[in-house]
Enzyme design. Structure first.
Site, PDB file in Angstrom:
ATOM      1  N   LYS A 131      -9.613  -0.062  -2.135  1.00  0.00           N
ATOM      2  CA  LYS A 131      -9.949  -0.406  -0.749  1.00  0.00           C
ATOM      3  C   LYS A 131     -11.413  -0.120  -0.453  1.00  0.00           C
ATOM      4  O   LYS A 131     -11.900   0.991  -0.676  1.00  0.00           O
ATOM      5  CB  LYS A 131      -9.048   0.400   0.189  1.00  0.00           C
ATOM      6  CG  LYS A 131      -9.157   0.036   1.654  1.00  0.00           C
ATOM      7  CD  LYS A 131      -8.141   0.848   2.456  1.00  0.00           C
ATOM      8  CE  LYS A 131      -8.114   0.422   3.920  1.00  0.00           C
ATOM      9  NZ  LYS A 131      -7.106   1.195   4.680  1.00  0.00           N
ATOM     10  N   CYS A 151      -4.413  -3.129   3.937  1.00  0.00           N
ATOM     11  CA  CYS A 151      -4.184  -2.652   5.293  1.00  0.00           C
ATOM     12  C   CYS A 151      -5.204  -3.210   6.285  1.00  0.00           C
ATOM     13  O   CYS A 151      -5.346  -4.415   6.422  1.00  0.00           O
ATOM     14  CB  CYS A 151      -4.156  -1.124   5.308  1.00  0.00           C
ATOM     15  SG  CYS A 151      -3.353  -0.435   6.786  1.00  0.00           S
ATOM     16  N   GLU A 210       0.858  -1.184   0.000  1.00  0.00           N
ATOM     17  CA  GLU A 210       0.000   0.000   0.000  1.00  0.00           C
ATOM     18  C   GLU A 210       0.895   1.235   0.000  1.00  0.00           C
ATOM     19  O   GLU A 210       1.907   1.280   0.699  1.00  0.00           O
ATOM     20  CB  GLU A 210      -0.876  -0.029   1.254  1.00  0.00           C
ATOM     21  CG  GLU A 210      -1.745   1.196   1.451  1.00  0.00           C
ATOM     22  CD  GLU A 210      -2.408   1.223   2.826  1.00  0.00           C
ATOM     23  OE1 GLU A 210      -3.475   1.836   2.953  1.00  0.00           O
ATOM     24  OE2 GLU A 210      -1.852   0.617   3.779  1.00  0.00           O
TER      25      GLU A 210
END
Length: 522
Positions: free
Chosen positions: A330, A387, A270
């Site tokens: 995301k 994440c 990321e």
């Protein structure tokens, strides 16, 4: 007979000790055997019939557990957000304490140790599920299951996911507590029975099969941890070009281990580049150039800025000589970190909200990235999460159910300094590997990164704030575990039963005068 005042306050001491002991079960230090001990202390601390007092007991336990666990929030955004998040998470344990007082008033629960165990476990799992979904999408960090990556109990993830594993840990805590209570009464049979039941649960975990054999071939994977120039700051990516250059150099360094064309895919973390190569020609040239050098596609973590405003946290699959061929954005941005709800109100408590100048938008598509592998002669589907998404059951499960043969967790831990955040996240990635029977790669900008086998074993691992690379041939698998097939049903079942138990206890208590409700577990 009600507890004397001195004994009442002792329950708060037990609660604080239980919360701290449970925190130690999570990385670091990560001593998983302490989680049932911490739950046993909570069970013993919830002695009174009073829902308000038990809520206070639960709050104390939660503060002692979550406060030390998420100090990385203080490192990243300051003491006020850390304190607010700690109190919010502890409030769910307070709710659990009150619910336990209500549920225990039911005649069947009060009189039966077996029913107490079941009620306690269901209420705990229900409370975890609630805080994992609400508010703002929830915050699942610190679920009991996530403390068990190094425990044989982790195998229960394969069978029923985080609801089952959290429930098992809570059940062991109740059994330990009841063994203590029976021992104090010199009830040898009940003491040995509770300990034998706990041993049986542990033994059962050893019988769960965790297959690691490749079913659809292996994927030759390279992973690049590029590091950042200024560790431990929220704006550690102020030097965006340097971060991009670090990951380009790290990709080129893979050629010290492999020849061009040996890798099927190269993974970046990321924020591997916060300069979007889809609109910036210089960034595109650097990425395409190094992709051609290693002769492999790159899964690049970047940021997209749509003209309508906001931004997306996106993974882009970059094919050498072609450019972007697939993306994933995301789905669950972190509230108060990647986007700011109630911005004008929250600003009164911390001006750190103004560091987030453009709110992150949620992606709408599942985390699947198809990678063409000429070596295998077919397209391999990578299940990708970004994440904190690794903490959310449904997001990870969806990527596998949609065809993911390998899991990738792209993350950026640069803002959390030398805290335990990265190792706590690694524990989650290991448990997801077990849950879905998939080899998993956690790749971070700064570490900790790791290659993980489908049984949760760490094959390779990097250290914090270093530039490093990993190469491995990872098994590809397509079969679905019982946990993957079960979907949301274990959690939904626990939620429904938890509500039913509380309502049944409230109704049962209405038939029993208050002065006839004794304090303490039977």
């Amino acid at each position: 007979m009600p507890l004397p005042p001195s004994a009442r306050w002792l329950t708060l001491v037990l609660a604080a000790a239980g919360g701290w002991v449970t925190r130690l079960a999570f990385p670091d230090p990560g001593w998983p055997a302490l989680a049932p001990v911490g739950m046993a202390l909570l069970y013993l601390a919830l002695r009174r019939d009073s829902a308000r007092w038990n809520a206070l007991v639960g709050l104390v336990w939660g503060l002692a557990c979550f406060g030390p666990m998420i100090t990385w929030a203080d490192d990243a955004v300051g003491p006020v957000p850390w304190l607010a998040l700690t109190v919010l998470e502890a409030s769910y344990v307070a709710l659990f304490g009150a619910a336990w007082a209500w549920a225990r008033r039911g005649h069947a629960v009060w009189r039966s140790g077996a029913w107490q165990l079941l009620a306690f476990v269901l209420l705990w799992v229900g409370a975890e599920e609630l805080r994992s979904t609400w508010p703002f999408g929830g915050f699942p960090w610190g679920r009991l299951a996530f403390s068990q990556a190094d425990s044989p109990l982790a195998a229960f993830m394969w069978l029923g996911g985080t609801p089952l594993l959290s429930g098992v840990v809570a059940a062991l805590g109740v059994l330990l507590a009841r063994a203590v209570l029976a021992a104090r009464q010199l009830a040898l049979g009940r003491t040995l029975g509770a300990l034998a039941a706990a041993g049986g649960v542990i033994l059962a975990s050893l019988l769960i099969p965790l297959d690691t054999v490749a079913q659809t071939g292996t994927l030759r994977v390279g992973a690049v941890q590029g590091n950042v120039p200024d560790p431990g700051r929220l704006d550690a990516f102020g030097e965006r070009r340097q971060v991009l250059d670090n990951h380009v150099a790290g990709t080129r360094a893979l050629l010290d281990q492999v020849a061009p064309g040996d890798l099927d895919v190269v993974l970046w973390p990321e924020n591997g580049t916060d300069i979007d190569p889809q609109v910036d020609e210089e960034a595109a040239g650097l990425i395409d150039g190094v992709a051609q050098e290693v002769a492999a596609p790159l899964l690049v973590g970047t940021v997209q800025y749509p003209e309508s405003g906001g931004r997306y946290n996106t993974a882009v699959l970059w094919e050498p000589g072609v450019g972007p061929v697939a993306t994933y954005s995301k789905q669950r941005p972190a509230p108060f970190a990647e986007y700011i709800p109630m911005r004008s109100f929250v600003r009164h408590f911390s001006d750190a909200v103004d560091l987030v100048t453009r709110d992150m938008l949620p992606g709408t598509e599942p985390g699947v990235v198809p990678v063409d592998s000429p070596r295998l002669g077919r397209t391999v589907v990578i299940g990708d999460v970004i994440c904190f998404e690794v903490a959310y059951d449904a997001i990870v499960r969806e990527s596998v159910a949609e065809g993911g043969e390998l899991l990738v967790v792209q993350t950026n831990n640069a803002s959390f300094g030398w805290s335990d955040e990265s190792t706590q996240q690694l524990a989650m990635s290991r448990l997801r590997a077990i849950e879905h029977g998939r080899a998993t790669v956690q790749i971070s900008t700064v570490g900790v990164s790791a290659m993980i086998a489908p049984n949760g074993a760490v094959m390779q691992r990097t250290e914090l704030f270093t530039a490093d690379q990993m190469v491995a041939s990872l098994p590809l698998r397509e079969s679905l575990t019982p946990a993957t097939r079960a979907g949301d049903w274990p959690a939904l079942t626990a939620d429904v039963l938890a509500v039913w138990i509380v309502l049944a206890g409230i109704v049962g208590a209405a038939r029993l005068p208050r002065d006839q409700r004794p304090d303490g577990p039977a």
